[in-house]
Design an enzyme around this catalytic site. Sequence first.
Site, short mmCIF file in Angstrom:
data_model
loop_
_atom_site.label_atom_id
_atom_site.label_comp_id
_atom_site.label_asym_id
_atom_site.label_seq_id
_atom_site.Cartn_x
_atom_site.Cartn_y
_atom_site.Cartn_z
N GLY A 143 -3.52 -2.02 -2.52
CA GLY A 143 -3.07 -3.40 -2.50
C GLY A 143 -4.22 -4.34 -2.81
N GLY A 193 -5.81 -12.52 -3.49
CA GLY A 193 -6.79 -13.45 -4.01
C GLY A 193 -8.15 -13.31 -3.35
N GLY A 230 -9.03 -10.40 -1.16
CA GLY A 230 -9.43 -9.07 -0.75
C GLY A 230 -8.77 -7.94 -1.51
CD GLN A 231 -8.34 -3.70 -4.40
OE1 GLN A 231 -8.48 -4.52 -5.30
NE2 GLN A 231 -7.26 -2.93 -4.33
CE LYS A 239 -7.25 -9.07 4.25
NZ LYS A 239 -6.34 -9.93 5.06
CG ASP A 283 2.07 -15.56 5.28
OD1 ASP A 283 2.99 -16.20 4.71
OD2 ASP A 283 1.27 -14.84 4.66
#
Length: 419
Positions: A24, A27, A29-30, A45, A138
């Site tokens: 995944g 904007g 993080g990876q 993460k 969220d």
Amino acid sequence: MHIAPLSPDDPTELGGYELLGRIGHGGMGQVYLGESPGGEPAAVKVIKPSVVDSETRQRFAQEVEILKTVWGARIAALLDADAEADRPWLATEYIEGLDLSRHVNSHGPLPALLTASLGATLAEALATVHKQGLLHRDLKPANVLLGPNGPKIIDFGLAVFAESSVSLTAANTVVGTPSCMPPEQANGEKPLTPAVDVYALGALLLFAASGHLPYRADNIHVLFHQVTDPATSPDLSGTPDELVPLLTAMLAHQAQDRPALDDVVREFRALIEGQGLKVAQARRRLTSYTAAPPQFLDDLLAVPHPDRSAEGLAEAGTVPAAAQPQVPAPPMAPAPTLVLPPTGPSRTPTLRDTAAAPPADRADEEEGEAGADTASAGQAHARQPARGRGRTGRSLRHSAQARITAQRLREAYAAATPF
């Protein structure tokens, strides 16, 4: 399942976790599939080097502290973290399965009974979060993972303490996902109350039951206007009749008009029991309907003798040919990905109100983001439908085979990518 190989620029280890592939990104993080020394799978993460600054570190540290505070059977657990590292990272429980957004887009809306079970489960989970003095802020389909042990909530990166007036965002800045955001959050009102998560849960369940969110617009400004305009009612078309009254109440424009989460649980429980089932039975049916086959990680790690090439492995049938990194066609093809096909017979749910067969190919849900980091483990899972119920898989192993697999994926990626 869709797992992208590591690129040559990716780290291979963080905090003792061996990184096996990309699952995944967002904007800021990876997210990687990682493995602890003891063989525990994890979603790792990592903040991108290009955005690491003092404010990003502060926000990341807040996310870590919140994850240390929040707990519950339906919350993806924090395993470890280091917000002070050169590349700040955190590791959470890895949940093997599609997120709700991808599941609905691949298989169609859930039947009413299963939507009610999902609603009761998530409402109870959010009530536990609120008792700990937190708000998620969220909640959306991509932040609910449908794992082998039932649904779990992820990504508390925007969570706040309910009584806190402290904010890391600039004045007049709205952070969150507009399509699931209640009017008061879209208007920038503070402090927010638990009713924001009730609204977001209603939007999420509407999507689960109908395949769409309460408001839809190509332009984010139009979307914000729809959300904040009291004269514009949410679109509940396609929702089963028995769910409409409760979802309408959860999506009420005024926060005080929305039901409490305990009332939401009771209402969904009544709907389930009205079908002649116990809540636990409905949850088992939900899990059986949504869980992915368990053998994917074993297939990822299935590597024979190290002196054999990746091409030889495919020809010998040891590794599925579809699992080999695909060489992109120049000049603009996407980077190679690891695609593991589903196996086993098609699953046929035994439900009283089984939905009609879902469409074979649907576009992914399009959600506008306003300042939110969308990197989450929920994006680890594929558009590839996973209906089969294959053999029982072994647990992810920490071994020489795993390291060999990761190295071969990196080599294949480097060979196929024009740098």
